[in-house]
Every structure is written in C-alpha cells, then in structure tokens.
Write a protein that holds these residues in place. Sequence first.
Motif, PDB file in Angstrom:
ATOM      1  N   MET A 278      -0.044  -5.433  -8.998  1.00 40.11           N
ATOM      2  CA  MET A 278      -0.581  -6.205  -7.873  1.00 40.11           C
ATOM      3  C   MET A 278       0.493  -6.414  -6.815  1.00 40.11           C
ATOM      4  O   MET A 278       0.241  -6.250  -5.608  1.00 40.11           O
ATOM      5  CB  MET A 278      -1.124  -7.551  -8.370  1.00 40.11           C
ATOM      6  CG  MET A 278      -2.391  -7.453  -9.199  1.00 40.11           C
ATOM      7  SD  MET A 278      -2.942  -9.057  -9.864  1.00 40.11           S
ATOM      8  CE  MET A 278      -3.474  -9.892  -8.355  1.00 40.11           C
ATOM      9  N   ASN A 279       1.694  -6.765  -7.264  1.00 38.29           N
ATOM     10  CA  ASN A 279       2.795  -6.982  -6.319  1.00 38.29           C
ATOM     11  C   ASN A 279       3.190  -5.701  -5.596  1.00 38.29           C
ATOM     12  O   ASN A 279       3.742  -5.750  -4.487  1.00 38.29           O
ATOM     13  CB  ASN A 279       4.004  -7.564  -7.048  1.00 38.29           C
ATOM     14  CG  ASN A 279       3.834  -9.040  -7.359  1.00 38.29           C
ATOM     15  OD1 ASN A 279       3.252  -9.781  -6.576  1.00 38.29           O
ATOM     16  ND2 ASN A 279       4.332  -9.472  -8.510  1.00 38.29           N
ATOM     17  N   ALA A 280       2.900  -4.551  -6.203  1.00 35.75           N
ATOM     18  CA  ALA A 280       3.197  -3.270  -5.566  1.00 35.75           C
ATOM     19  C   ALA A 280       2.064  -2.801  -4.660  1.00 35.75           C
ATOM     20  O   ALA A 280       2.156  -1.721  -4.074  1.00 35.75           O
ATOM     21  CB  ALA A 280       3.477  -2.215  -6.631  1.00 35.75           C
ATOM     22  N   GLY A 281       0.999  -3.618  -4.559  1.00 32.30           N
ATOM     23  CA  GLY A 281      -0.094  -3.290  -3.662  1.00 32.30           C
ATOM     24  C   GLY A 281      -1.196  -2.453  -4.270  1.00 32.30           C
ATOM     25  O   GLY A 281      -2.052  -1.933  -3.538  1.00 32.30           O
ATOM     26  N   ALA A 282      -1.237  -2.329  -5.599  1.00 31.40           N
ATOM     27  CA  ALA A 282      -2.260  -1.514  -6.246  1.00 31.40           C
ATOM     28  C   ALA A 282      -3.626  -2.185  -6.162  1.00 31.40           C
ATOM     29  O   ALA A 282      -3.742  -3.411  -6.097  1.00 31.40           O
ATOM     30  CB  ALA A 282      -1.892  -1.277  -7.715  1.00 31.40           C
ATOM     31  N   THR A 283      -4.661  -1.362  -6.178  1.00 28.71           N
ATOM     32  CA  THR A 283      -6.021  -1.871  -6.241  1.00 28.71           C
ATOM     33  C   THR A 283      -6.395  -2.133  -7.692  1.00 28.71           C
ATOM     34  O   THR A 283      -5.745  -1.655  -8.628  1.00 28.71           O
ATOM     35  CB  THR A 283      -7.020  -0.867  -5.649  1.00 28.71           C
ATOM     36  OG1 THR A 283      -7.009   0.323  -6.468  1.00 28.71           O
ATOM     37  CG2 THR A 283      -6.657  -0.514  -4.213  1.00 28.71           C
ATOM     38  N   GLU A 286      -6.908   1.098  -9.569  1.00 28.11           N
ATOM     39  CA  GLU A 286      -5.665   1.722 -10.039  1.00 28.11           C
ATOM     40  C   GLU A 286      -5.120   1.007 -11.272  1.00 28.11           C
ATOM     41  O   GLU A 286      -4.630   1.641 -12.215  1.00 28.11           O
ATOM     42  CB  GLU A 286      -4.621   1.699  -8.919  1.00 28.11           C
ATOM     43  CG  GLU A 286      -4.966   2.577  -7.729  1.00 28.11           C
ATOM     44  CD  GLU A 286      -4.053   2.357  -6.538  1.00 28.11           C
ATOM     45  OE1 GLU A 286      -3.739   3.336  -5.854  1.00 28.11           O
ATOM     46  OE2 GLU A 286      -3.660   1.184  -6.294  1.00 28.11           O
ATOM     47  N   TRP A 318      -6.674 -10.281 -12.714  1.00 29.07           N
ATOM     48  CA  TRP A 318      -6.876 -10.027 -11.282  1.00 29.07           C
ATOM     49  C   TRP A 318      -7.608 -11.195 -10.629  1.00 29.07           C
ATOM     50  O   TRP A 318      -7.221 -11.684  -9.568  1.00 29.07           O
ATOM     51  CB  TRP A 318      -7.656  -8.725 -11.102  1.00 29.07           C
ATOM     52  CG  TRP A 318      -8.009  -8.409  -9.674  1.00 29.07           C
ATOM     53  CD1 TRP A 318      -9.052  -8.920  -8.943  1.00 29.07           C
ATOM     54  CD2 TRP A 318      -7.305  -7.526  -8.796  1.00 29.07           C
ATOM     55  NE1 TRP A 318      -9.052  -8.400  -7.677  1.00 29.07           N
ATOM     56  CE2 TRP A 318      -7.993  -7.540  -7.553  1.00 29.07           C
ATOM     57  CE3 TRP A 318      -6.180  -6.720  -8.936  1.00 29.07           C
ATOM     58  CZ2 TRP A 318      -7.575  -6.779  -6.457  1.00 29.07           C
ATOM     59  CZ3 TRP A 318      -5.770  -5.955  -7.851  1.00 29.07           C
ATOM     60  CH2 TRP A 318      -6.457  -5.997  -6.627  1.00 29.07           C
ATOM     61  N   GLY A 322      -5.692 -13.050  -8.021  1.00 23.62           N
ATOM     62  CA  GLY A 322      -5.976 -12.334  -6.786  1.00 23.62           C
ATOM     63  C   GLY A 322      -7.361 -12.504  -6.210  1.00 23.62           C
ATOM     64  O   GLY A 322      -7.645 -11.960  -5.141  1.00 23.62           O
ATOM     65  N   GLY A 327     -10.402  -4.825  -3.807  1.00 23.83           N
ATOM     66  CA  GLY A 327      -9.492  -4.084  -2.938  1.00 23.83           C
ATOM     67  C   GLY A 327     -10.105  -2.894  -2.241  1.00 23.83           C
ATOM     68  O   GLY A 327      -9.476  -2.293  -1.364  1.00 23.83           O
TER      69      GLY A 327
END
Length: 428
Positions: A278-283, A286, A318, A322, A327
């Motif tokens: 999540m911190n790396a921007g993944a959906t 993914e 998630w 989040g 996403g």
Amino acid sequence: MGNLLDLSARIIDSGVVDEPVMRINNELSEVADGLAIVESFSNVVLLATDDGLVAFDASGVRTGAAVVDAIQSWTPSPVSRLVYTHGHADHVGGSAAFAGAWGAPDVIGHENVNRRLDRYHATNNWNLLINARQFGGIASDFNLSIGAEGESFLPPGTLRTDVEFRDRHDLIVGGETIELHHAKGETDDHLWAWLPGRRTAMVGDFLIWNFPNAGNPQKVQRYPLEWAAALRAMVAKQPDLLMPAHGLPIAGQSRIAEVLTTIAGTLEQLVADVLAMMNAGATLDEIIHTVQVPAETLAKPYLRPLYDEPEFVIHNVWRQFGGWWDGAASRLKPARDAEVGAAVAELAGGAYTLVDRAQAEAQAGNLRLACHLIDFAGWAEPNDPEVHAARADIYRQRRSAETSLMSKGVFAAAARESERALEVNSPG
C-alpha cells in the motif's frame, strides 16, 4: 479426560491432523479439578466455585439445551455467572436455555456486546441473508417478510450483559480470581480471561484451530494486528492451560506459546506485507495476487484455511487502513453490472460466446477468470436457461476447488441462484 489434552498435544507436536479437532458432540470433559469444557458448535468452558459455576459463553440456540444437560450431568451447581467472550450468536444464543435451567445468571461482557446485539436487531434480515449465503443458501430460500415479522437472527430470549467494562474487569467468585481483558480481534467486543491461580486462559475465538477469522467477506471490520497483540499478551502470562471456544484445549507452556506466537507472527507478517505494498502505491488487485502466506504455515493444524483464508484478511487490512475503494478508477462509481455485462457480451459476439470461453477457462483450470466471464454472460442474459445452466456448473466446480467454508458457501450460493433461475425460466 486427559485424552483431549493428549489429542491436542499429539496433533500439534506431530503436525498431523488424523482426528477431528472440532467435535460438536455436546459432551462435557473435565480437564482439571473444577474446570470443564463442553464441546459444541461453540464450546462452553466451566469453572466450578463455592459460589456456583462460571460459564464462559453459552453456545448457540440449537445447542444451548444440550449444553445445559451436559452441565447438569456434571454437577448440581447452577451457573451463577455467564461471561461472554464476545457477542456472536453462536456464543450467546444458548443463554436462554441457561436462564431456563437456573434462572438468569449475572452476565458479564465488554461494553460493545449490547451494542452488537442492538445492531443485530437493526440488521435482522441482512444477517439472515448473509448467513444463508455463507453456508450455501440464497435469499429465496426463506421469506423475507417472515424474517421481518418472525424469524430472528438473534435468538429470542438471548440474555444481555448486566456487568460491562471497557479495558479490564477483575472479579472474585467463590474464591477464584478471574481477570477479564478486552482486546479487538474477530470482533470489537472480544475479551479473554486469565485465571492466575490456575495459570489458565479462556480465549474465546482468538484461537479457532483454523486460520484466524480476520477477513470474513460479508461481516464487519476485523482487527488482525490487534488480534496478534492479544495473543502475545496471553503468551506473556505463561499459561499452562488454554481453553478455546472452538477446537481442543491445549496444555503446556511451551506448546501454547508455540501456537499463539506462530499465529501472531503470521498475522503480523501478513499485515506488514500488505501495508508495504500500500505504501508503495499498489492497488488492491496487485496486493491480493502478490501477498501470500507460506504453504508450510497454512499446513499447521491450527492455521489451516478451512473457514477463513489469508486472501480475505488482505481485503480487511486494506479496508482498515485504506477504505473501501480498491484503487481502480472505474469502480469508484461503477455502471450497473447488467449494463457492463450487456456491453461485454455485445463486443464478444453474444452471451454464448462468453459462455463458451468461460467453460474453456474452467476446463483449463482457470476458474477465477471463468467466473468473471460467466457472470458477464449471466448479467447480459439474466433469463436464459442455457447461460444459467453453464453458470451453475462453473460455480459448482469453483466450490469444489476451494478449501475455506466461506468461499465454498458463497460459490455454492451463486450456483444455487442460477439453478433457481433455471427452474423459473426453463420451458414447461
């Protein structure tokens, strides 16, 4: 009764489950002097004191009377206190049978238990629906008007808590000291109990002899990190005996520590892996197709994914950290499923083209993609018997390929939906 403890020790130490660990026989076994367990759909643990019995949970409405019979065969003492480890119906629904046998005991639980019971009343039909689906049923299996007027998800007569607490509550009953500790896990109203004089932990659903129920796709938020923290707090007490609400009791400090620490570490690593992505921007797409729990971990007797499973826990992580959006921009405010299905079918050359491709993917073992394609076909042609016959077959295959009860139930419900549509729309 050493044999229950011997059985759990053998299974844990060998890693081989050659006998059931969930034994719904409503039989009582005394595991120590004045300490007993009734194995049921949800176990009931009993502590005998000079001031009556303390019961931890009451099992469900269908098993409550049998549990009461088992208790009365053990001792004439009444249940004077009933501790709810949490407010799930299979833990509180048998309480009316307790009240019928001995009069209403003092009921003790976290302050969120009664709020949960109120929510069950407010969402009665919804809970009937999702529980039916979880075990393979569908909405038309029961009359919603009956549910609204008579059928109750929370059994009538279920006792509410009399004594509530927020973080910790200590009590002494007949010379026995009991510490009650609140901790989030499967629910926000969960507690675990510590008996310091006996070095015994009553842990409710913090241990279920399955992968932790921290991801149920139809239920409210679960708390895997908080669950792990609770397990580590139990280990810090160095218990000699652990009594769960599902599955076998466990004896031995080192064995208990191994089980609880392994479960805690598995949850912590799963959350860490999800948060890293999540911190790396993944959906979410993914993440759920990347993060995995090692197969050797899932093979442990107390971590098998036979009820819940890691993929569902990923969704809950998630959601907890989040939100609900996955996403994908198109799914923020999506079109109707029927509209999407019709458009995809038109582009493919018709719903039967989608059916053919879905069947080919299923034959090749790609059931995930097959289910997407057959749903497009079903949305495009909701009244077509051939489409629904294919859809029912594919979802039956999907059910057979799954391990967790939750997956099996949802996919079986999808098959039954199409089987019912087939009955309604078939000629003659």
